[in-house]
Design an enzyme around this catalytic site. Structure first.
Site, PDB file in Angstrom:
ATOM      1  N   GLY A  34       0.811  -1.216   0.000  1.00 40.21           N
ATOM      2  CA  GLY A  34       0.000   0.000   0.000  1.00 40.21           C
ATOM      3  C   GLY A  34       0.843   1.264   0.000  1.00 40.21           C
ATOM      4  CG  ASN A  35       2.323   5.358   1.429  1.00 42.33           C
ATOM      5  OD1 ASN A  35       3.486   5.727   1.321  1.00 42.33           O
ATOM      6  ND2 ASN A  35       1.355   6.230   1.612  1.00 42.33           N
ATOM      7  CG  HIS A  37       5.350   5.124  -4.779  1.00 41.99           C
ATOM      8  ND1 HIS A  37       5.845   4.419  -5.847  1.00 41.99           N
ATOM      9  CD2 HIS A  37       5.870   4.550  -3.674  1.00 41.99           C
ATOM     10  CE1 HIS A  37       6.658   3.477  -5.413  1.00 41.99           C
ATOM     11  NE2 HIS A  37       6.683   3.524  -4.093  1.00 41.99           N
ATOM     12  CG  HIS A  40       3.226   0.901  -5.419  1.00 43.44           C
ATOM     13  ND1 HIS A  40       3.444   1.940  -4.558  1.00 43.44           N
ATOM     14  CD2 HIS A  40       3.790  -0.192  -4.847  1.00 43.44           C
ATOM     15  CE1 HIS A  40       4.094   1.500  -3.491  1.00 43.44           C
ATOM     16  NE2 HIS A  40       4.326   0.210  -3.641  1.00 43.44           N
ATOM     17  N   GLY A 153       8.697  -4.932  -8.644  1.00 48.20           N
ATOM     18  CA  GLY A 153       9.436  -3.737  -9.036  1.00 48.20           C
ATOM     19  C   GLY A 153      10.940  -3.945  -8.967  1.00 48.20           C
ATOM     20  CE  LYS A 155      11.815   1.309  -3.767  1.00 51.28           C
ATOM     21  NZ  LYS A 155      12.234   0.722  -2.487  1.00 51.28           N
TER      22      LYS A 155
END
Ligand code: PAF
Length: 288
Positions: A34-35, A37, A40, A153, A155
């Site tokens: 979640g959260n 950005h 995502h 992802g 990252k």
């Protein structure tokens, strides 16, 4: 605007995906904490290019946080997250389980996935048990969603390599894809943890990516003393106010140690460093 279906139980997810399968639709899955950005959201768009339907999960997984880590503080922003997913119009459903739904026997002593030794190197050296916790939850999520494609992802590159290994090693029937890192204009990789940075730290934060780019440039110029390159990069980060955990050059495909004789495009430079309250990670694949 397409509404995003919000599902709380494993059985409701199974029913939904079963219905998709019944009409021969393929499913791509994006697990998140979640959260959300733009990083995502770009994974969700990539997922939509790969399958007929996109399912997302939002779950802050207790088993991947160490006792002194930010599990309690981790930002929980479900309403905004649902609004953002609705906005991009490619997400069919979001699975938002509680702990008991994914860990029916509790999260203190659950059945765990034990990953190979790479999980104890790099980020795993500083975060004991972290990657086993990640694998333990992603294995459960894959068992519930049963997607055709899993989108992760870049990252979190070590996480991607380890989960790709888990899927192959446990003979799971899912294709694993890696979506590229999304950055702010100054190079800082988007991360939910960037919000822990003060304005002054935020101004220094792009140095992490810049340092990795410098390492890459040095190797491309023919620098072959990798040990020195890594040590110099750590010193530069320290000078810029970071507390580095590591800067490492590794083989990109499996994060193995460089044996010598690899071509530069087979390498990846990775780093993890604390800046104030935030532990930032980043990596640069030389083939990118
Ligand atoms: O990368 C993340 O957000 C998490 O590690 C994941 C893959 C959702 C598992 O909790």
């Amino acid at each position: 605007v397409t509404a995003v279906l919000e599902l709380r139980t494993a059985s409701s997810v199974r029913d939904l995906v079963g219905g998709m399968r019944a009409v021969r639709e393929t499913v791509a899955f994006v697990p998140t904490m979640g959260n959300l950005h733009d990083g995502h959201l770009s994974l969700m768009r990539l997922a939509a290019e790969q399958a007929d339907k996109v399912v997302v999960s939002i779950f802050v997984n207790p088993t991947q946080f160490g006792p002194n880590e930010d599990f309690a503080a981790y930002p929980r922003t479900l309403d905004e997250d649902i609004a953002r997913m609705t906005g991009i119009g490619v997400v069919a459903a979001v699975f938002v389980p509680d702990v008991a739904e994914l860990y029916p026997f509790g999260a203190d002593d659950p059945v765990r996935v034990t990953l190979p030794s790479l999980s104890r190197e790099l980020c795993g050296a500083a975060r004991p048990g972290h990657f086993d916790g990640v694998a333990s939850v992603v294995c459960r999520l894959l068992n519930v969603v049963a997607p055709d494609v899993l989108v992760l992802g870049q990252k979190d590159y070590q996480q991607f390599v380890l989960l790709d290994r888990m899927v192959a090693d446990l003979r799971m029937a899912v294709r694993v894809l890696c979506g590229k890192t999304i950055r702010d204009a100054d190079g800082l990789a988007l991360s939910s943890r960037n919000r822990y940075l003060t304005p002054q730290e935020r101004a220094s934060a792009p140095r992490l990516h810049a340092t990795l780019q410098d390492v890459r440039q040095a190797v491309l110029r023919g620098e072959s003393d990798y040990g020195r390159l890594q040590a110099d990069a750590v010193a530069i980060l320290r000078k810029a106010g970071f507390r580095p955990d590591y800067v490492a050059l590794r083989r990109a495909k499996d994060l193995g140690q460089i044996a010598g004789g690899e071509r530069p495009e087979e390498l990846v430079a990775l780093a993890a460093a604390w800046l104030g309250r935030a532990r930032l990670i980043d990596n640069v694949r030389f083939s990118d």
